[in-house]
Design a protein around this motif. Structure first.
Motif, PDB file in Angstrom:
ATOM      1  N   ALA A 232      40.930 -31.716 -50.003  1.00 56.98           N
ATOM      2  CA  ALA A 232      40.229 -31.179 -51.038  1.00 56.98           C
ATOM      3  C   ALA A 232      40.371 -29.717 -51.125  1.00 56.98           C
ATOM      4  CB  ALA A 232      38.765 -31.591 -50.858  1.00 56.98           C
ATOM      5  N   VAL A 233      40.276 -29.099 -49.961  1.00 58.86           N
ATOM      6  CA  VAL A 233      40.402 -27.608 -50.125  1.00 58.86           C
ATOM      7  C   VAL A 233      41.839 -27.007 -50.705  1.00 58.86           C
ATOM      8  CG1 VAL A 233      40.753 -25.577 -48.769  1.00 58.86           C
ATOM      9  CG2 VAL A 233      38.939 -27.122 -48.235  1.00 58.86           C
ATOM     10  N   ILE A 234      42.848 -27.686 -50.294  1.00 56.40           N
ATOM     11  CA  ILE A 234      44.350 -27.248 -50.764  1.00 56.40           C
ATOM     12  C   ILE A 234      44.597 -27.814 -52.153  1.00 56.40           C
ATOM     13  CG2 ILE A 234      46.695 -28.003 -50.423  1.00 56.40           C
ATOM     14  CD1 ILE A 234      46.389 -28.553 -47.659  1.00 56.40           C
ATOM     15  N   ALA A 235      43.897 -28.943 -52.514  1.00 59.74           N
ATOM     16  CA  ALA A 235      43.849 -29.278 -54.200  1.00 59.74           C
ATOM     17  C   ALA A 235      43.159 -28.315 -54.947  1.00 59.74           C
ATOM     18  CB  ALA A 235      43.638 -30.666 -54.248  1.00 59.74           C
ATOM     19  N   THR A 236      42.150 -27.990 -54.363  1.00 59.13           N
ATOM     20  CA  THR A 236      41.023 -27.033 -55.172  1.00 59.13           C
ATOM     21  C   THR A 236      41.791 -25.650 -55.425  1.00 59.13           C
ATOM     22  OG1 THR A 236      39.176 -28.390 -54.477  1.00 59.13           O
ATOM     23  CG2 THR A 236      38.653 -26.282 -55.510  1.00 59.13           C
ATOM     24  N   LEU A 237      42.057 -25.071 -54.266  1.00 55.19           N
ATOM     25  CA  LEU A 237      42.776 -23.804 -54.134  1.00 55.19           C
ATOM     26  C   LEU A 237      44.074 -23.748 -55.051  1.00 55.19           C
ATOM     27  CD1 LEU A 237      42.544 -22.480 -50.466  1.00 55.19           C
ATOM     28  CD2 LEU A 237      41.263 -21.573 -52.543  1.00 55.19           C
ATOM     29  N   LEU A 238      44.796 -24.901 -55.133  1.00 58.99           N
ATOM     30  CA  LEU A 238      46.039 -24.964 -56.100  1.00 58.99           C
ATOM     31  C   LEU A 238      45.437 -25.088 -57.554  1.00 58.99           C
ATOM     32  CD1 LEU A 238      49.056 -25.864 -56.402  1.00 58.99           C
ATOM     33  CD2 LEU A 238      48.232 -28.166 -56.661  1.00 58.99           C
ATOM     34  N   ALA A 239      44.557 -25.546 -58.010  1.00 58.49           N
ATOM     35  CA  ALA A 239      44.016 -25.552 -59.215  1.00 58.49           C
ATOM     36  C   ALA A 239      43.370 -24.510 -59.555  1.00 58.49           C
ATOM     37  CB  ALA A 239      43.296 -26.810 -59.414  1.00 58.49           C
ATOM     38  N   PHE A 240      42.464 -24.005 -58.741  1.00 64.19           N
ATOM     39  CA  PHE A 240      41.598 -22.760 -59.217  1.00 64.19           C
ATOM     40  C   PHE A 240      42.146 -21.485 -58.990  1.00 64.19           C
ATOM     41  CE2 PHE A 240      38.670 -26.430 -59.679  1.00 64.19           C
ATOM     42  CZ  PHE A 240      37.849 -26.018 -60.618  1.00 64.19           C
ATOM     43  N   PHE A 241      42.859 -21.403 -57.859  1.00 60.57           N
ATOM     44  CA  PHE A 241      43.549 -19.899 -57.788  1.00 60.57           C
ATOM     45  C   PHE A 241      45.020 -19.759 -58.547  1.00 60.57           C
ATOM     46  CE2 PHE A 241      46.337 -17.475 -54.878  1.00 60.57           C
ATOM     47  CZ  PHE A 241      45.701 -16.102 -55.157  1.00 60.57           C
ATOM     48  N   LEU A 242      45.726 -20.886 -58.497  1.00 59.38           N
ATOM     49  CA  LEU A 242      46.962 -20.893 -58.767  1.00 59.38           C
ATOM     50  C   LEU A 242      46.835 -21.363 -60.441  1.00 59.38           C
ATOM     51  CD1 LEU A 242      49.448 -22.176 -56.023  1.00 59.38           C
ATOM     52  CD2 LEU A 242      48.999 -19.917 -56.936  1.00 59.38           C
ATOM     53  N   GLY A 243      46.270 -22.477 -60.862  1.00 57.11           N
ATOM     54  CA  GLY A 243      46.038 -22.938 -62.014  1.00 57.11           C
ATOM     55  C   GLY A 243      45.310 -22.120 -63.063  1.00 57.11           C
ATOM     56  N   ASN A 244      44.480 -21.729 -62.569  1.00 58.31           N
ATOM     57  CA  ASN A 244      43.388 -20.894 -63.339  1.00 58.31           C
ATOM     58  C   ASN A 244      43.950 -19.487 -63.440  1.00 58.31           C
ATOM     59  OD1 ASN A 244      40.542 -21.152 -64.833  1.00 58.31           O
ATOM     60  ND2 ASN A 244      40.345 -19.082 -63.599  1.00 58.31           N
ATOM     61  N   GLY A 245      44.417 -19.056 -62.406  1.00 59.19           N
ATOM     62  CA  GLY A 245      45.297 -17.721 -62.369  1.00 59.19           C
ATOM     63  C   GLY A 245      46.340 -17.742 -63.326  1.00 59.19           C
ATOM     64  N   LEU A 246      47.032 -18.820 -63.243  1.00 58.91           N
ATOM     65  CA  LEU A 246      48.449 -18.760 -64.397  1.00 58.91           C
ATOM     66  C   LEU A 246      47.615 -18.678 -65.783  1.00 58.91           C
ATOM     67  CD1 LEU A 246      51.338 -19.233 -64.978  1.00 58.91           C
ATOM     68  CD2 LEU A 246      50.703 -21.677 -64.865  1.00 58.91           C
ATOM     69  N   MET A 247      46.650 -19.386 -66.204  1.00 61.63           N
ATOM     70  CA  MET A 247      46.008 -19.392 -67.431  1.00 61.63           C
ATOM     71  C   MET A 247      45.654 -17.763 -67.790  1.00 61.63           C
ATOM     72  SD  MET A 247      46.173 -22.269 -68.921  1.00 61.63           S
ATOM     73  CE  MET A 247      47.861 -22.422 -68.023  1.00 61.63           C
ATOM     74  N   THR A 248      44.972 -17.120 -66.871  1.00 60.08           N
ATOM     75  CA  THR A 248      44.561 -15.887 -66.881  1.00 60.08           C
ATOM     76  C   THR A 248      45.547 -14.886 -67.279  1.00 60.08           C
ATOM     77  OG1 THR A 248      44.229 -15.486 -64.801  1.00 60.08           O
ATOM     78  CG2 THR A 248      42.415 -16.195 -65.909  1.00 60.08           C
ATOM     79  N   LEU A 249      46.759 -15.176 -66.511  1.00 57.21           N
ATOM     80  CA  LEU A 249      47.783 -14.312 -66.675  1.00 57.21           C
ATOM     81  C   LEU A 249      48.678 -14.462 -67.792  1.00 57.21           C
ATOM     82  CD1 LEU A 249      49.695 -12.390 -64.917  1.00 57.21           C
ATOM     83  CD2 LEU A 249      51.211 -14.289 -64.309  1.00 57.21           C
ATOM     84  N   ILE A 250      48.810 -15.636 -68.324  1.00 56.16           N
ATOM     85  CA  ILE A 250      49.244 -15.717 -69.724  1.00 56.16           C
ATOM     86  C   ILE A 250      48.673 -15.093 -70.760  1.00 56.16           C
ATOM     87  CG2 ILE A 250      49.547 -17.672 -71.252  1.00 56.16           C
ATOM     88  CD1 ILE A 250      50.079 -19.525 -69.185  1.00 56.16           C
ATOM     89  N   GLY A 251      47.010 -15.053 -70.653  1.00 55.94           N
ATOM     90  CA  GLY A 251      46.371 -14.412 -71.635  1.00 55.94           C
ATOM     91  C   GLY A 251      46.685 -13.011 -71.475  1.00 55.94           C
ATOM     92  N   ALA A 252      46.578 -12.604 -70.376  1.00 51.75           N
ATOM     93  CA  ALA A 252      47.115 -10.945 -70.120  1.00 51.75           C
ATOM     94  C   ALA A 252      48.262 -10.666 -70.683  1.00 51.75           C
ATOM     95  CB  ALA A 252      46.974 -10.544 -68.440  1.00 51.75           C
ATOM     96  N   PHE A 253      49.324 -11.616 -70.255  1.00 51.90           N
ATOM     97  CA  PHE A 253      50.693 -11.497 -70.855  1.00 51.90           C
ATOM     98  C   PHE A 253      50.718 -11.137 -72.402  1.00 51.90           C
ATOM     99  CE2 PHE A 253      55.016 -11.453 -68.664  1.00 51.90           C
ATOM    100  CZ  PHE A 253      54.482 -11.307 -67.363  1.00 51.90           C
ATOM    101  N   GLY A 254      50.123 -12.130 -72.893  1.00 51.77           N
ATOM    102  CA  GLY A 254      50.169 -12.162 -74.377  1.00 51.77           C
ATOM    103  C   GLY A 254      49.528 -11.054 -75.012  1.00 51.77           C
ATOM    104  N   ALA A 255      48.328 -10.512 -74.330  1.00 45.91           N
ATOM    105  CA  ALA A 255      47.659  -9.457 -75.160  1.00 45.91           C
ATOM    106  C   ALA A 255      48.519  -8.240 -75.018  1.00 45.91           C
ATOM    107  CB  ALA A 255      46.402  -9.324 -74.331  1.00 45.91           C
ATOM    108  N   LEU A 256      49.218  -8.114 -73.652  1.00 38.62           N
ATOM    109  CA  LEU A 256      50.108  -6.872 -73.459  1.00 38.62           C
ATOM    110  C   LEU A 256      51.142  -6.832 -74.468  1.00 38.62           C
ATOM    111  CD1 LEU A 256      50.119  -6.652 -69.557  1.00 38.62           C
ATOM    112  CD2 LEU A 256      49.194  -4.841 -71.151  1.00 38.62           C
ATOM    113  N   VAL A 257      51.677  -8.129 -74.621  1.00 38.48           N
ATOM    114  CA  VAL A 257      53.046  -8.046 -75.302  1.00 38.48           C
ATOM    115  C   VAL A 257      52.997  -8.416 -76.965  1.00 38.48           C
ATOM    116  CG1 VAL A 257      55.314  -9.094 -75.636  1.00 38.48           C
ATOM    117  CG2 VAL A 257      54.251  -8.872 -73.398  1.00 38.48           C
TER     118      VAL A 257
END
Length: 427
Positions: A232-257
């Protein structure tokens, strides 16, 4: 004649998930990633992206998503150990009737986001394809009930969709981000971009953490299917740290470029309109079905019914009506506000499990719980007040203050009881 409702068929809405029904880390990771791939999260990333230089932005996004991942992972661990979701844990924390408060807050928040997602899909599809405006409302009805099909099936339906949608979205994102990096002039060009807005690091972390903390609080609806706490811990960290992190990074990238935070708008700017529509559909469907599933689980606990499928359809109907009536527009500020009052629920649950029950909940069908758990409700009120008035990272303040308050109330109550026992014994 009364039809028997099978707990397995309904995904165990009012009972622990038995060990023979538990899922692998691969299965859970895909479902949770599908949930965290959420369009609204990109907007949060976009707000952060224009307020910091590139390296600082990366650190802020990492900090916010790591904190969110840890919060969701702790609740995920408890869910895996007990087989219970947040709604059922709330009975131990807030009482039989008191738990309906968290059911309402969590359920209403999820169905509000469901209305937003349904409306967004219909409105953007009409806009991107040039369809007549008169198609918008009928499309909302189609998507409102269509998105709930996999949730109606249950965990299995969510998993099947995620197996296809998550890899497809990752490929589409990789293509888009490669083009964005090239358009920005490579890493050197990204590092040279100067901020155009101002925001404190605390406010940015609050935004990143708070945008999806409602989802993190209810991720237990899937982590209760984990075969172990570690899974549970590994799957949750995978989703909420990496997955949600990827979404926020995409938004930041798009806003910058491109001065656009949404992946669909980014792809349209890159000349990838068709892929953008596909990305929008997959992005929203994998979140929408999880969202209405969350509503159904909370609704089952509130109504004390095992008919999760029926509640799922009812939730989709409510979300569709809100979308067609245009109420999704004024719901957003209220839903964001509720993000302040949701994290304390998780904080009290953590303290209840680790401090109050010493990591072992009794069986729900073998214990008599009070109608209202006053210590739990009091700690929740204290945590919510602290979060609402905090100038710092409000959601985190809410979690910590609620957990600490409940722990202190339990310790003081236990000390008072022991003192009374000693006095009575001496007398």
């Amino acid at each position: 004649m009364t039809t028997q409702v099978s707990p397995q068929e309904q995904d165990y809405p009012l009972s622990p998930v038995p060990m023979d029904q538990r899922k692998s880390i691969w299965s859970m990771g895909l479902v949770l990633l599908g949930f965290t791939f959420f369009t609204a999260t990109m907007w949060a990333g976009g707000s952060v992206g224009v307020a910091f230089d590139f390296s600082t932005m990366l650190m802020v996004l990492a900090a916010g998503n790591l904190l969110l991942g840890i919060y969701a992972a702790v609740l995920g661990y408890i869910a895996a150990k007990t087989g219970l979701n947040t709604a059922l844990m709330s009975r131990f924390t807030f009482g039989e009737i008191g738990s309906k408060l968290s059911d309402f807050i969590l359920g209403f928040t999820q169905i509000g986001w469901y209305a937003w997602g349904t409306a967004t899909m219909a409105i953007l599809l009409v806009k991107l394809t040039g369809l007549p405006e008169s198609w918008t409302a009928p499309l909302m009805v189609v998507f409102g009930f269509g998105f709930c099909v996999t949730a109606f099936v249950g965990y299995r339906g969510l998993e099947i969709l995620s197996r296809f949608a998550v890899p497809a979205m990752i490929v589409l994102i990789a293509v888009s981000m490669t083009i964005a990096t090239s358009d920005a002039g490579g890493l050197g060009g990204l590092l040279a971009i100067t901020p155009t807005d101002e925001m404190t690091a605390a406010a940015a972390i609050t935004l990143v953490f708070g945008t999806f903390v409602s989802g993190g609080t209810q991720a237990t609806n899937w982590t209760r299917f984990a075969r172990s706490g570690k899974t549970a811990v590994i799957a949750t960290l995978l989703a909420f740290f990496l997955g949600n992190g990827l979404m926020t990074l995409i938004g930041a990238f798009g806003a910058l470029v491109y001065q656009q935070a949404d992946i669909v708008d980014i792809m349209v700017a890159q000349g990838l309109a068709t892929l953008g529509i596909l990305m929008l559909f997959l992005n929203l469907w994998t979140t929408q079905d999880n969202t209405v599933y969350n509503f159904a689980v909370a609704g089952c606990n509130m109504l004390r019914t095992r008919r999760r499928k029926m509640v799922t359809v009812g939730g989709a109907a409510i979300g569709t009506v809100l979308a067609v009536m245009g109420m999704y527009e004024w719901l957003i500020p209220f839903l964001v506000l509720l993000g302040t009052f949701i994290p304390p629920i998780g904080g009290v649950i953590m303290a209840s499990y680790f401090v109050g029950y010493k990591r072992r909940y009794p069986a729900l069908d073998e214990v008599t719980l009070p109608a209202f758990n006053v210590p739990g409700l009091s700690a929740y009120a204290i945590g919510s007040a602290a979060a609402y008035t905090s100038p710092w990272i409000a959601p985190i303040v809410g979690v910590l203050v609620a957990a600490t308050s409940y722990s202190l109330i339990l310790l003081v109550s236990e000390a008072v009881r022991e003192r009374r026992t000693q006095v009575t014994g001496a007398a």
